[in-house]
Write an enzyme that holds these catalytic residues in place. Structure first.
Site, PDB file in Angstrom:
ATOM      1  N   GLU A 107      69.650  29.169  11.501  1.00 33.33           N
ATOM      2  CA  GLU A 107      70.034  27.764  11.668  1.00 33.33           C
ATOM      3  C   GLU A 107      70.067  27.380  13.143  1.00 33.33           C
ATOM      4  O   GLU A 107      69.722  26.253  13.501  1.00 33.33           O
ATOM      5  CB  GLU A 107      71.396  27.501  11.006  1.00 33.33           C
ATOM      6  CG  GLU A 107      71.442  27.838   9.510  1.00 33.33           C
ATOM      7  CD  GLU A 107      70.292  27.249   8.710  1.00 33.33           C
ATOM      8  OE1 GLU A 107      69.879  26.123   9.027  1.00 33.33           O
ATOM      9  OE2 GLU A 107      69.787  27.923   7.787  1.00 33.33           O
TER      10      GLU A 107
ATOM     11  N   HIS B  73      66.672  26.633  14.385  1.00 33.76           N
ATOM     12  CA  HIS B  73      66.263  25.274  14.013  1.00 33.76           C
ATOM     13  C   HIS B  73      66.752  24.222  15.010  1.00 33.76           C
ATOM     14  O   HIS B  73      66.200  23.135  15.072  1.00 33.76           O
ATOM     15  CB  HIS B  73      66.831  24.915  12.632  1.00 33.76           C
ATOM     16  CG  HIS B  73      65.964  25.340  11.494  1.00 33.76           C
ATOM     17  ND1 HIS B  73      64.613  25.084  11.448  1.00 33.76           N
ATOM     18  CD2 HIS B  73      66.269  25.986  10.340  1.00 33.76           C
ATOM     19  CE1 HIS B  73      64.136  25.573  10.317  1.00 33.76           C
ATOM     20  NE2 HIS B  73      65.105  26.126   9.624  1.00 33.76           N
TER      21      HIS B  73
HETATM   22 ZN    ZN Z   1      65.357  26.936   7.787  1.00 29.38          ZN
END
Ligand code: ZN
Length: 1299
Positions: free
Chosen positions: A756, A759
């Site tokens: 995450e 990202h």
């Molecule tokens: Zn992802």
């Protein structure tokens, strides 16, 4: 005067008489005729003596202002015909332009002569933004195609309020031509559907008539697709005819003209046919009134067909009897014909049968000339099940040829496998009566298969374009900034939120409409206001919500000015999801529109200033830091947030809750959680900031936000979501309890957080242009989740685990025919969610570069600076990996006679190839080859040694190795080389390798020697994974593959064992059905000290029924049940203990573990218990789990265990029956079925070989009881991070400079 009006229709006059008449007419029209008499004669003959007609293609040069017109014969299908006649016509060209708009002068402006294939027109228009339109009033007998730009110019005219500039006949012509050009493969369906989109404004009969001709063709074919796919099409057409339906109304009006009535009949017929609720309801009402009292409730003649058909479709036998009576008693022939043509609509089975009988009866009141109406009404509007049941019940009353004819009519209407098998059963058991051979029996039913084939190929391409049309916003407007005020009400009786949004928009193209997304909310349209920058209010003429498109459209009286900014203010009331007790958000992919009206597409980025009103007992948190908190309102506390950077809507988030937070010392990173879960947050908060720091180091780009919040959300539907600055997780993916969570849980938490956080750069900073590029984000994030975790948890051997857990998993998932290429056309919300599956995740993760062509171009430029003389095109290389499905297997065939040479060929790797595959794409890749030999044993240099190009099936290699030396290709099966290290950061190990027998045997004998570690640990894993999968695909014999596994008796490393067990799990499941053979497969090996390996080996020992393992597991759980608080089961062995004890145990164990599950406070433990609970139930999983897991994964699990054909049929029918309910999981389900089928095929063809091999091996029972006592030492391996990451860093740097 156009001649073509007369090109047909005169069948008595001599051709020459007609010609003379025409010639005179021509000379009358053109006082100064440009064509000679001979030419006129030729004009005439070109139209009368040749078959067919032309399509002219208009291609404009927008720089020079010239227009090229080309003619060729128009053919709907390009059959391989032997007709070599040179079809050319004299084509009378008429045209006008946007500037000119002259649709009245239909005189021929230019001739495209029979001697001309092409003609250049130079005087048409020099204005680039002008459209040109040929064949004014469609007075010429030809079709017209244009270049894409001109089509788009025409389409944008039609999609404006000025669409009537183009007269109805030419609107009809554009529609008719576009439908037919698309069908003939001459026009992209995306153009057709952007054209048909304008029909949402259309109310005129003429264009609608043409449109329904086109839709009708698609409708009868697309209705053979699945229900969910077909409904996309139905809903699209319904959304288009909404305005026409509303304008005309269901009831006739006194002001109606003749054409209005024709039009109403047309629109109502289609609205009802496609399931328009209001239409069907009104038709049924009228019908019921009519049935109760025919004279008092007469149906207007132009409404009869609609009312009768839909009324019959919702009525019992009485309705049918009334109409049947009327058909016999009326003396008006047109009325009789109308009724006879519609009685087949009945929803009453006996009536349908009675009616079909009439068409064969001697005593029928129906006149011979009208008999055909009976069957055509049944086959056009009737229920196909009634036709099938008629055949089954009444076939003996009919002649064999009559029955055969009914069967082939029915076959053409069948939609489902179920319907088909009923009819097929009948045909198979009545071949004698039907008087057909096996072959004829098959051909009677063949239209079902060809219809299905069309629906899944062409049909699905068409539906993709329809979805595109439905789900994308117009490009006329883009958002710049949002100011959002939200007040969530968390009280029991009021679970909703008030909202206001002010959006600053930029106008890019001329328009008077603002179209944005809004879903599941009530918009207070009276409050909506559009103002320009100086505050002037724009007058709104209408508001429109479209449920299907999830849009809110504001239409203004005046057009917006291009390049100006406006503010759009909208007030609304939204719904909180009722399964939540706190307000948190999950906007990916398409849910931001449920929180506030917005331009909800990833590329429509803007800045956001969020304000949240809350009660003082809660706290709020969002992407940004709170700027200030306003307590001046006595009822609400207002949290006013800083404005975000430019970002996509799907990354917004807020959380209003009574959570507590655990912070790091610097107070810039926190985890929000339930108050009683504070102790579980310490592991994740400990690794969070170091993971962010690792990302910063790798990318060279600082984290843009001042803080990072994370939240552990109970019952979170996604696994985790990378909202910028506020990442949300399922509890088990972020909360960790040392006493009950396992090592695998810990690794899962670290890598999820890493994913995450990756990202925050890949996805948030740089976003995909559309969801089809999701893999680009996911690829990078998956890659980084491993490598930044490796930076923080340095002794986990993460780099090696990446190969076995990502690369090999992707290879396993990507080898079915139902795979999709990574860059996939996705549009609907369901599509978008299905692309986030394991293929996008793992395959994308493996490729170190990305799809978008601008990215490749940038990469290529960088590549050339390092490799100035290289002839390799990065763009070509990457395109072969990202736009094609699947991946290659290379086969190395060495020549031991000539010595030291080898042929290396490539082909697509498929586990199974179905015989009826319609995929004739020539799959080829650019494959970077690496290899080493027994002599050099160099597994560390992983630069590409030679390319196998996409243009090459096969290449020859010389001077490879001595005859008694082995060769191994695909060193380390991983991306390792780098931009810096000269050659090719494009190195990808994403392929399988097969060898000739001699080379395999050389490898096997080395593996089975004390020197087996000469072969790199990752290549030992690769050899196991490749060989077992090649055997499974039937490319390599099992004897060889299993001989490789023999060396495992020496192996003590987790990595190859993991690969081996993954492949074995497949074999094991296959053999479960065969008890005796299964007994032979019990072979495990010596214990290891690694915690993961212990779990793995124990799982296997117990799964294979090793007595010492099973009894130890049962004993452990029995102790625990007897004394729950005193007995602790070590976390890393608990899954084995629970699962084994449950499988071997009964009610008591189930109840105990279910109670543990219900009372568990730890997410990781809950999942472990839940998985274990599955061990006791087998195929009952779905019912017992009811909504607890992802259906798709559960189905995959079941498919993997299927070992008989009966089980497969059960699974197939479950998926077929629940297709609608499965929704997003359908793709996963279909893959599961394919896998299961492939597995069964394998068992059938290889069982004997497997059993033979297994018999030769003597199972040795290992000492397993000691494994239950974990030791504390772990294999500590220092990880060297791949320098490839430097490339990624340079990419990010590039992106930063090129937003
Ligand atoms: Zn992802």
């Amino acid at each position: 005067m156009p001649i073509m009006r007369w090109s047909s229709g005169n069948d008595t006059a001599e051709a020459n008489d007609l010609f003379k008449a025409l010639e005179e007419q021509y000379k009358e029209d053109f006082t100064n005729p440009e064509l000679s008499d001979e030419e006129l004669q030729d004009v005439f003959e070109s139209w009368t003596l040749q078959m067919g007609y032309p399509v002219i293609t208009v291609t404009r040069d927008y720089t020079l202002g010239t227009v090229n017109v080309n003619q060729e014969r128009f053919l709907l299908t390009n059959s391989s015909s032997t007709d070599d006649h040179d079809y050319k016509w004299w084509v009378p060209l008429t045209f006008t332009t946007k500037t000119e708009k002259d649709f009245t002068n239909t005189a021929t402006k230019e001739w495209l002569k029979r001697t001309e294939e092409n003609k250049q027109l130079t005087t048409l228009t020099t204005v680039t933004s002008d459209w040109v339109l040929f064949n004014i009033q469609q007075t010429g007998f030809y079709r017209v195609n244009y270049d894409t730009t001109n089509w788009k110019l025409l389409i944008s005219q039609l999609n404006s309020d000025q669409y009537e500039v183009i007269p109805p006949v030419n609107r009809a012509q554009l529609l008719d031509d576009a439908f037919n050009l698309a069908r003939a493969g001459l026009l992209d369906y995306s153009i057709l559907f952007s054209l048909t989109d304008y029909l949402a404004r259309e109310t005129d009969y003429i264009p609608w008539y043409a449109a329904f001709n086109g839709f009708s063709f698609l409708n009868t074919r697309l209705n053979k697709a699945t229900d969910s796919e077909y409904s996309v099409f139905k809903n699209y057409v319904l959304s288009l005819l909404e305005k026409a339906y509303a304008t005309l109304g269901f009831e006739e009006k006194t002001t109606d003209g003749h054409v209005d009535r024709l039009n109403r009949n047309l629109i109502l017929t289609w609205a009802c046919r496609l399931g328009h609720a209001d239409c069907i309801q009104k038709a049924t009402q009228h019908f019921n009134a009519f049935v109760s009292d025919q004279n008092a409730n007469k149906v207007a003649p132009d409404l009869q067909s609609v009312v009768y058909c839909n009324g019959l479709g919702n009525s019992d036998g009485a309705g049918f009897d009334v109409l049947w009576e009327k058909a016999q008693s009326t003396d008006v022939s047109t009325e009789q014909v109308l009724i006879l043509g519609i009685l087949g609509c009945t929803a009453h089975e006996d009536s349908a049968h009675k009616y079909i009988n009439q068409s064969y009866s001697e005593e029928t009141p129906i006149r011979q000339q009208d008999i055909s109406l009976v069957l055509s009404s049944v086959t056009s509007y009737g229920n196909v099940d009634f036709l099938t049941s008629y055949i089954q019940k009444h076939y003996q009353d009919r002649s064999p040829s009559q029955v055969r004819s009914l069967i082939s009519s029915a076959a053409n209407l069948l939609r489902s496998e179920d319907q088909f098998s009923k009819l097929e059963d009948f045909v198979q058991s009545n071949k004698v009566y039907l008087d057909v051979t096996d072959e004829q029996a098959t051909s009677l039913l063949s239209s079902y298969h060809s219809n299905k084939a069309w629906a899944t190929t062409t049909g699905s391409t068409i539906l993709t374009q329809v979805k595109q049309q439905i789900y994308r916003l117009p490009t006329t407007i883009s958002p710049a900034n949002y100011v959002i005020r939200l007040t969530p009400h968390l009280e029991e009786d009021r679970f909703n939120f008030d909202g206001e949004v002010t959006i600053t928009i930029n106008v890019a193209e001329y328009t008077n409409q603002i179209v944005l997304h809004a879903s599941d909310m009530v918009v207070d349209t009276a409050a909506t206001q559009v103002t320009n920058n100086d505050g002037t209010v724009q007058t709104i003429s209408s508001h429109e919500r479209n449920e299907l498109r999830e849009t809110y459209t504001i239409t203004l009286v005046d057009s917006l000015v291009v390049d100006q900014q406006y503010n759009v203010y909208i007030k609304f009331l939204g719904n909180l999801r009722d399964d939540m007790w706190l307000a948190s958000t999950q906007f990916e992919s398409t849910y931001a529109r449920r929180a506030f009206p917005c331009f909800d597409e990833p590329s429509l980025k803007a800045t956001f200033q969020i304000n949240i009103g809350r009660s003082s007992t809660y706290t709020s948190v969002s992407n940004m830091k709170i700027e200030r908190t306003d307590t001046s309102d006595p009822n609400l506390v207002w949290d006013i947030y800083q404005t975000t950077p430019v970002m996509s809507t799907y990354l917004l988030a807020f959380l209003v809750s009574d959570f507590e937070k655990t912070e790091n010392d610097a107070q810039d990173t926190s985890v929000w959680h339930r108050a009683d879960a504070a102790s579980q947050a310490s592991y994740s908060i400990g690794v969070s900031r170091p993971l962010i720091d690792a990302m910063v180091t790798f990318t060279g780009v600082t984290f843009e936000l001042e803080k990072m919040d994370q939240a552990a959300i109970p019952d979170f539907s996604a696994g985790a979501m990378e909202n910028w600055g506020l990442v949300t997780y399922r509890e088990r993916l972020i909360l960790f309890d040392e006493t009950v969570s396992t090592s695998a849980d810990k690794q899962g938490i670290a890598t999820t957080i890493a994913h995450e956080f990756a990202h925050q750069w890949f996805g948030n900073l740089v976003s995909p242009r559309w969801w089809s590029y999701a893999w680009l984000n996911e690829g990078f994030a998956t890659y980084f989740e491993w490598f930044i975790t490796a930076e923080v948890e340095k002794d986990w051997r993460i780099e090696d685990q990446f190969v076995i857990k990502e690369v090999q998993v992707a290879l396993a998932a990507d080898c079915l025919e139902s795979s999709h290429p990574m860059t996939n056309l996705v549009n609907s919300p369901a599509d978008i969610s299905s692309i986030f599956d394991s293929i996008s995740y793992a395959k994308g993760g493996h490729h170190n570069t990305a799809e978008a062509s601008d990215l490749f171009t940038a990469l290529h430029t960088t590549f050339l600076t390092v490799n100035p003389s290289s002839e390799i095109s990065v763009i070509d290389v990457m395109n072969t990996w990202t736009t094609q499905m699947g991946y290659p297997v290379i086969t190395v065939n060495r020549n031991y006679d000539t010595g030291r040479t080898a042929k290396v060929k490539q082909e697509r790797f498929l586990l199974t190839t179905s015989a009826d595959s319609s995929d004739d794409h020539d799959y080829k890749w650019w494959i970077p080859l690496t290899f080493t030999t027994n002599a050099s044993k160099d597994f560390t240099t992983t630069q590409t040694q030679i390319w196998l190009k996409a243009s090459e099936n096969e290449i020859d290699l010389t001077d490879i190795a001595a005859n008694d030396d082995w060769v191994i290709f695909n060193k380390q099966q991983i991306v390792t080389s780098s931009l810096i290290s000269t050659c090719c950061y494009l190195s990808t190990g994403f392929y399988r390798v097969n060898y000739d027998d001699t080379n395999w045997n050389l490898i096997i004998s080395h593996l089975n020697s004390d020197q087996f570690t000469d072969i790199h640990v990752l290549n030992r894993a690769q050899l196991l994974d490749d060989s077992l999968n090649l055997a499974r695909a039937g490319i390599l014999d099992y004897q060889t593959a299993l001989n490789i596994t023999k060396y495992l008796s020496r192996e003590d490393d987790y990595i190859p064992w993991y690969s081996a067990f993954t492949a074995f799990s497949f074999l094991d499941a296959r053999l479960i059905g065969v008890e005796e053979e299964y007994q032979l497969f019990k072979k495990t090996n010596e214990p290891h000290t690694d915690k993961l390996l212990r779990n793995l080996v124990l799982t296997w020992a117990c799964n294979l029924g090793l007595e010492s393992c099973v009894s130890a597991a049962k004993e452990k759980l029995a102790q625990k049940i007897a004394s729950p608080s005193n007995v602790t089961i070590p976390a890393d062995v608990s899954s084995v203990v629970y699962c084994t004890a449950l499988r071997e145990g009964g009610e008591e164990e189930w109840t105990f573990l279910k109670a543990q599950y219900d009372s568990s406070n730890v997410g990781t433990e809950q999942v472990l218990l839940l998985t274990a609970l599955g061990c006791s139930t087998g195929t009952q999983i779905i019912t017992n789990y009811g909504g607890l897991g992802t259906i798709g994964s559960i189905l995959k699990g079941i498919a993997a265990r299927i070992s008989t054909q009966e089980q497969l049929i059960k699974l197939q029918s479950f998926v077929a029956e629940n297709e609608a309910a499965l929704g997003d999981a359908v793709t996963a389900s279909k893959q599961a079925i394919e896998t299961a089928q492939a597995n069964l095929d394998l068992v059938a063809s290889n069982r004997a070989a497997l059993v033979t091999w297994l018999r030769e091996q003597s199972p040795a029972a290992p000492e397993v009881t000691t494994l239950f006592t974990p030791t504390t030492t772990q294999g500590a391996t220092c990880i060297t991070i791949s320098t490839t990451l430097i490339v990624l860093a340079s990419l990010v740097a590039y992106w930063r400079g090129n937003p």
